[in-house]
Write a protein that holds these residues in place. Sequence first.
Motif, short mmCIF file in Angstrom:
data_model
loop_
_atom_site.label_atom_id
_atom_site.label_comp_id
_atom_site.label_asym_id
_atom_site.label_seq_id
_atom_site.Cartn_x
_atom_site.Cartn_y
_atom_site.Cartn_z
N GLY A 118 77.24 49.65 -7.63
CA GLY A 118 75.87 48.41 -7.48
C GLY A 118 75.29 48.67 -6.06
O GLY A 118 74.53 47.95 -5.69
N VAL A 119 75.78 49.51 -5.24
CA VAL A 119 75.51 49.80 -3.94
C VAL A 119 73.87 50.32 -3.76
O VAL A 119 73.17 49.60 -3.03
N VAL A 120 73.72 51.14 -4.48
CA VAL A 120 72.34 51.68 -4.69
C VAL A 120 71.22 50.71 -5.07
O VAL A 120 70.21 50.39 -4.59
N CYS A 121 71.76 49.91 -6.21
CA CYS A 121 70.75 48.81 -6.67
C CYS A 121 70.58 47.84 -5.50
O CYS A 121 69.36 47.41 -5.42
N SER A 122 71.59 47.41 -5.11
CA SER A 122 71.59 46.26 -4.00
C SER A 122 70.63 46.75 -2.92
O SER A 122 69.75 46.03 -2.30
N SER A 136 67.54 47.96 -11.09
CA SER A 136 68.62 48.83 -11.93
C SER A 136 67.75 49.56 -12.82
O SER A 136 67.83 50.54 -13.06
N LYS A 137 66.56 48.67 -13.19
CA LYS A 137 65.54 49.28 -14.26
C LYS A 137 64.66 50.61 -13.71
O LYS A 137 64.47 51.62 -14.23
N LEU A 138 64.44 50.30 -12.33
CA LEU A 138 63.76 51.39 -11.50
C LEU A 138 64.59 52.78 -11.51
O LEU A 138 64.17 53.67 -11.72
N LEU A 139 65.57 52.48 -11.39
CA LEU A 139 66.75 53.71 -11.21
C LEU A 139 66.93 54.27 -12.57
O LEU A 139 66.85 55.58 -12.62
N THR A 140 67.06 53.49 -13.51
CA THR A 140 67.29 54.31 -14.96
C THR A 140 65.94 54.64 -15.36
O THR A 140 65.99 55.97 -15.82
#
Length: 853
Positions: A118-122, A136-140
Amino acid sequence: MISFEKFSQLHKHQLDSVGLPGDLWRRLFDKLSPSERLDATEKFHIDVSNGATRLIVQDDQRLAANSDVFLSRHLLFSDGNAEARLKLEKFSSTQLKRLESVLCSPPASLPASVGSDGVVCSQLAKLCDISESEASKLLTDSKYDVTNALWRYYDPEAPQPPVPESGADAIPNELRDVSFAEFKQALDGTEQASASEDVLQGLYKEFCRRRKANHEHDRGDVEHITTKYSWTQENEDHPGSGDEGTITVRIPVPKETKKADIASKLSRQRWTFALKGSNPVFDGALFAACIPDESYWTLGKDEDIGVVTMTLQKRDPRLPWEHVIEGEVSLSNRLLSQLDIKREEEEEEKRHRERLIRNLLQRTWLYSQTYQAVTKDGTQRPVWYVMDAHASALSHSDEPNFRCAPFIYALNGQAYSIYWPVKSLSGGEVCSRDYAPALLDVESSMQRRARLWVWNSVHDASMSVGKCPDEFLQALREMRQQDEEASTREDGVKTSASPSSSSDLQVTCVEVEDEARTQLTDGVVNVFLDRQSASVPWSACSLCRVVRKPSEAKWFWLNFRHSEWQGKVSSAHRLNRIDGEECLIDRSLLCYLLRSSGYGTSPWFVPMYDLHRQLAQTMAAHWERGVLSHWLVQPARSDISVGMKTVVTRDVRRVARMSESIPSVALPYNTATDLLDGHRYLLHYTLAVCSVKPLAVFLSLRPVIRLAAQAACDQDLLAEYTDSPGFALPGWSEKDAGLTMPYAEFTGKFKEQHKSEGGVTFDVLQYSISHCLRDVFNCAAEHLSPSCASSLNPIAMYGADFIVDKTQLQAKLLGITAQPYFSAEALDSLVRIMASNKPSETSQQFEDVVQII
């Protein structure tokens, strides 16, 4: 065609330096003359499996060590910066696909930690001010590519617009330009498509005019454009100028048309319009009844075309007409519908090309090799190149069975890569090379692991996926601990508290009583330049006369190492270079010196990581700083002309690979820099060293203020491979002269901009800069030693680059350069001081110069 003997003579130095065995020189010659022969396909095949691309010896082949040499053409070569993007933008779709097939092999599966980390998402959520679920959706959506995720956030792709339904006008909110070629293409399949060029031009101009009127006045429900005419209507719901209940129809005709050529027959329910000798332009039923006796037409001209204007009086003024002639083809519908589809396809193609080019630019750092090219003026520039599919498929191994090197064919200047087996191979064996050959005679094992980390499959360009190795993080912690220990030692030098003005800076003035220093003859001094310098305005200085012959000069301004001139100058001459100055102008040495002297924790200090020795610490710092960690990468030496441009990048792979061309340093770049009129800026100060023993240093308090070419915006933090128009970077070229701001204007704007911040003035900031530079030169004092008589009393001038941290209004030192740039006025002041045998006393005559040592 040349002989083998001539080939060997021309290429001996190259082939010896890359280590190609002498037995293979003839083999290489045969493959280049009389024409090139790329025969790798006869010995190897490319295997793509398990998420990796490998070069395999064909089953029926065997290769003995040093038995053959193979040629590889380069698919892309550039400076690794803006030139790379420009070249890719000019590539055809076929060329891009070919390069993509080499650089974008099937990706390895994502590591299991990606979904749970979760580090990247935060970090992404905090950066973009969005929720973690949105991050998270952006990353996905971007397949865990942080760069693409940020691009999606800052430049979201607009949804495809719906195709308008037939029978309804489609006037877009934003007016799009329509070319005449697009207009004619929209007429394909209609009777009007075969009309004369004049008529088509008339229709086109009428179309553009009506569209513009519709767009400006929002009257798309009243004005209409068809393939044969345009029309408007007035009724009681849309009152005009007394013509309520009329239809105005404009029909383009050839410009030479006369009234006698027009045949118009109008009845209550039908209208036929024709030009004599031609078929009717149209003949059909009207939408509703008109009053023929109250209707009329006129012939006029609109620019270079003829226009027939028919005014039809409607029988029912309140009835809005949906069309004039039954079956008319609405260009607003037909053309714009086709245009929207075509433009959307073109826009999608542009977006796809841009995404592909960005991806290729990032991927090049996994495949690029480099060499130094010598330009016509004798300077060097790094060339980064991508080999063809076969050579690029060579895998990495610490014990490689192939060796690879660049080769320039002197006969035509063509650049190749050559690769040859250094071990015997059998059919089915994987071919490999060393991706990270040593850059230094002694390279630590951790430095090598850091270099190879570039090719680690579990992280992207920002190292946001996966985990930084513990040994890298430990090395960074040890470096910082050493800084803390050095800063707290009893003998550590400390900077005094900040007073209110730079005029409070007090130094002990030491005069140098030496008549040889007085070099002004008839009010001027003769200066010899070994190379013209655009950054030093010698010709504009009233006290200097540039001479062409060294024998006529008293001062020597040398852009390169002055050791070449030792023995050619006497004690009566003065040089701008000092022995031992490497500790100032070599950024990695300067950083080491400042750290060991206790300044590693000073507020103005910015760590400069030596990429030849401290790459592991660089990667650890990059990891700690998060997804938008930016780096300023520049040559370690500021006095060597290497043609490498200073860049700002967030791609750690690029940071690591750039050091392979020349020794480089990386500085953490603070993107939260102070802005002036919305532009980032850089302060460039000039210092003059008039004496080494004792050391006497003078600082010009009139810095050059360099502005970025464009206003700062969020896109600057993502856009790479440009000339960094949103950043003000160290270095100087003639085009930078137009990007400076006068000092008085700058200080006024600075004061106005920061008046609400506790009365911070530029004098306060400049005081801290003066103390910073005093500390820097004090640290270097013991290393500066005049080894020859001419360097005892130098005329050395150095530049110092600073940016200002917006959050703390703290100046940050980016480095010292041996190639300063400044105004003619500042040069005048410093020349008078350096020419005086009492420089301290002379400096007191100038308000814009202060002696700091």
